[in-house]
Design a protein around this motif. Structure first.
Motif, PDB file in Angstrom:
ATOM      1  N   UNK A  96       0.803  -1.225   0.000  1.00  0.00           N
ATOM      2  CA  UNK A  96       0.000   0.000   0.000  1.00  0.00           C
ATOM      3  C   UNK A  96       0.837   1.277   0.000  1.00  0.00           C
ATOM      4  N   UNK A  97       2.120   1.181   0.321  1.00  0.00           N
ATOM      5  CA  UNK A  97       2.946   2.377   0.502  1.00  0.00           C
ATOM      6  C   UNK A  97       3.877   2.591  -0.686  1.00  0.00           C
ATOM      7  N   UNK A  98       3.289   2.845  -1.853  1.00  0.00           N
ATOM      8  CA  UNK A  98       4.099   3.013  -3.061  1.00  0.00           C
ATOM      9  C   UNK A  98       5.082   4.169  -2.939  1.00  0.00           C
ATOM     10  N   UNK A  99       4.627   5.315  -2.469  1.00  0.00           N
ATOM     11  CA  UNK A  99       5.506   6.480  -2.395  1.00  0.00           C
ATOM     12  C   UNK A  99       6.679   6.229  -1.458  1.00  0.00           C
ATOM     13  N   UNK A 100       6.413   5.547  -0.338  1.00  0.00           N
ATOM     14  CA  UNK A 100       7.498   5.244   0.589  1.00  0.00           C
ATOM     15  C   UNK A 100       8.486   4.257  -0.028  1.00  0.00           C
ATOM     16  N   UNK A 101       7.972   3.265  -0.761  1.00  0.00           N
ATOM     17  CA  UNK A 101       8.852   2.304  -1.427  1.00  0.00           C
ATOM     18  C   UNK A 101       9.722   3.006  -2.464  1.00  0.00           C
ATOM     19  N   UNK A 102       9.133   3.907  -3.219  1.00  0.00           N
ATOM     20  CA  UNK A 102       9.901   4.634  -4.224  1.00  0.00           C
ATOM     21  C   UNK A 102      10.946   5.537  -3.578  1.00  0.00           C
ATOM     22  N   UNK A 103      10.628   6.037  -2.367  1.00  0.00           N
ATOM     23  CA  UNK A 103      11.610   6.847  -1.645  1.00  0.00           C
ATOM     24  C   UNK A 103      12.799   5.994  -1.204  1.00  0.00           C
ATOM     25  N   UNK A 104      12.537   4.748  -0.808  1.00  0.00           N
ATOM     26  CA  UNK A 104      13.618   3.834  -0.436  1.00  0.00           C
ATOM     27  C   UNK A 104      14.498   3.541  -1.656  1.00  0.00           C
ATOM     28  N   UNK A 105      13.855   3.303  -2.792  1.00  0.00           N
ATOM     29  CA  UNK A 105      14.607   3.078  -4.036  1.00  0.00           C
ATOM     30  C   UNK A 105      15.482   4.282  -4.348  1.00  0.00           C
ATOM     31  N   UNK A 106      14.935   5.475  -4.175  1.00  0.00           N
ATOM     32  CA  UNK A 106      15.697   6.693  -4.448  1.00  0.00           C
ATOM     33  C   UNK A 106      16.903   6.811  -3.518  1.00  0.00           C
ATOM     34  N   UNK A 107      16.700   6.494  -2.242  1.00  0.00           N
ATOM     35  CA  UNK A 107      17.815   6.521  -1.295  1.00  0.00           C
ATOM     36  C   UNK A 107      18.925   5.573  -1.721  1.00  0.00           C
ATOM     37  N   UNK A 108      18.533   4.390  -2.163  1.00  0.00           N
ATOM     38  CA  UNK A 108      19.518   3.387  -2.571  1.00  0.00           C
ATOM     39  C   UNK A 108      20.265   3.845  -3.820  1.00  0.00           C
ATOM     40  N   UNK A 109      19.538   4.334  -4.804  1.00  0.00           N
ATOM     41  CA  UNK A 109      20.187   4.756  -6.054  1.00  0.00           C
ATOM     42  C   UNK A 109      21.042   6.002  -5.845  1.00  0.00           C
ATOM     43  N   UNK A 110      20.598   6.910  -4.972  1.00  0.00           N
ATOM     44  CA  UNK A 110      21.399   8.102  -4.668  1.00  0.00           C
ATOM     45  C   UNK A 110      22.735   7.721  -4.034  1.00  0.00           C
ATOM     46  N   UNK A 111      22.736   6.581  -3.320  1.00  0.00           N
ATOM     47  CA  UNK A 111      23.962   6.106  -2.670  1.00  0.00           C
ATOM     48  C   UNK A 111      24.813   5.248  -3.603  1.00  0.00           C
ATOM     49  N   UNK A 112      24.374   5.115  -4.866  1.00  0.00           N
ATOM     50  CA  UNK A 112      25.140   4.358  -5.843  1.00  0.00           C
ATOM     51  C   UNK A 112      24.712   2.916  -6.005  1.00  0.00           C
ATOM     52  N   UNK A 113      23.622   2.516  -5.344  1.00  0.00           N
ATOM     53  CA  UNK A 113      23.138   1.155  -5.438  1.00  0.00           C
ATOM     54  C   UNK A 113      22.108   0.968  -6.532  1.00  0.00           C
TER      55      UNK A 113
END
Length: 255
Positions: free
Chosen positions: A40-57
């Motif tokens: 149900x928490x799409x925006x939060x999941x996308x924020x986690x993805x963004x955190x990971x990609x911003x860190x180079x993952x």
């Protein structure tokens, strides 16, 4: 020693927040490509993805209701198509107490809700990733259980506790079944982990204070405490560990 998970695809269920979020970020920091699951928490999941990609993952978000086998199957197919390989690390973190219910007030609907999200999700997601792990000749399946599996849980949590105890027993059997294929199956049993929606929803301030007072290490746990244990179980450091349950509770419950 540096833990290196490069080349591994990891699925962490319920990873849009709390413990799952920290597990996803920690596995990604070690080099895994991470599927961040949400219902149900799409925006939060996308924020986690963004955190990971911003860190180079590398990460992507995937939806599924893990109480429905067809949706789990579609998610696994989508993950493997997106990352171009088989899932090598599965962390079955998704779970829920749903609500506190005394046994005399138990409905079949509540029973099914709790058992499906906590046990059925582990059983069928494990089933879905096993073929790929066998093809790879290795794999790590990590199930999140609970200290409630050992002590019956708090008031109105008996079915939740039973579902988490079932996860432990199921994992022991699965560990034996998959050992010849070099697939390790283990459980993490968190105690009182703060900074999560679970305790914000189901635990009073008085209950929190009383529980922390009984923890030998003198503090509530953090999602990162659990994530660090998941990293160990996902890595080659745990290659000779299977069928085990690691307690992460600051000494609140000792076996």
């Amino acid at each position: 020693m540096t833990i290196d998970l490069h080349g591994k695809i990891a699925l962490v269920t319920g990873s849009s927040s709390g413990i799952g979020r920290d597990i996803a970020k920690t596995l990604a920091s070690a080099g895994a490509q991470v599927a961040v699951h949400f219902r149900s928490k799409r925006e939060q999941a996308e924020a986690v993805v963004q955190e990971i990609t911003d860190a180079g993952g590398k990460a992507a978000a995937f939806y599924a209701d893990v109480t429905h086998v067809d949706e789990m199957a579609a998610m696994v197919e989508s993950i493997e198509a997106t990352f171009g390989g088989s899932i090598g690390i599965l962390v079955n973190n998704a779970g829920n107490l749903v609500k506190r219910v005394q046994n005399e007030d138990m409905s079949e609907e509540h029973y099914n809700q709790v058992m499906d999200v906590n046990l059925k999700s582990c059983v069928f997601l494990s089933k879905l990733v096993i073929p790929g792990m066998r093809r790879q000749g290795s794999g790590k399946i990590i199930q999140l259980t609970s200290v409630a599996a050992h002590d019956g849980g708090g008031p109105g949590a008996s079915i939740y506790a039973a579902s988490k105890a079932a996860v432990i027993s199921y994992s022991k059997g699965l560990a034996k079944e998959l050992a010849p294929d070099h697939v390790n199956v283990n459980c993490i049993s968190p105690g009182f982990i703060g900074q999560t929606a679970f305790h914000d929803t189901f635990t009073s301030n008085e209950g929190r204070t009383a529980t922390v007072a009984r923890i030998p290490l003198g503090r509530e746990g953090t999602p990162q405490d659990v994530a660090d244990t998941a990293l160990y179980l996902a890595s080659s450091l745990s290659n000779y560990v299977t069928g085990e349950t690691i307690e992460v509770n600051g000494g609140l419950f000792m076996r």
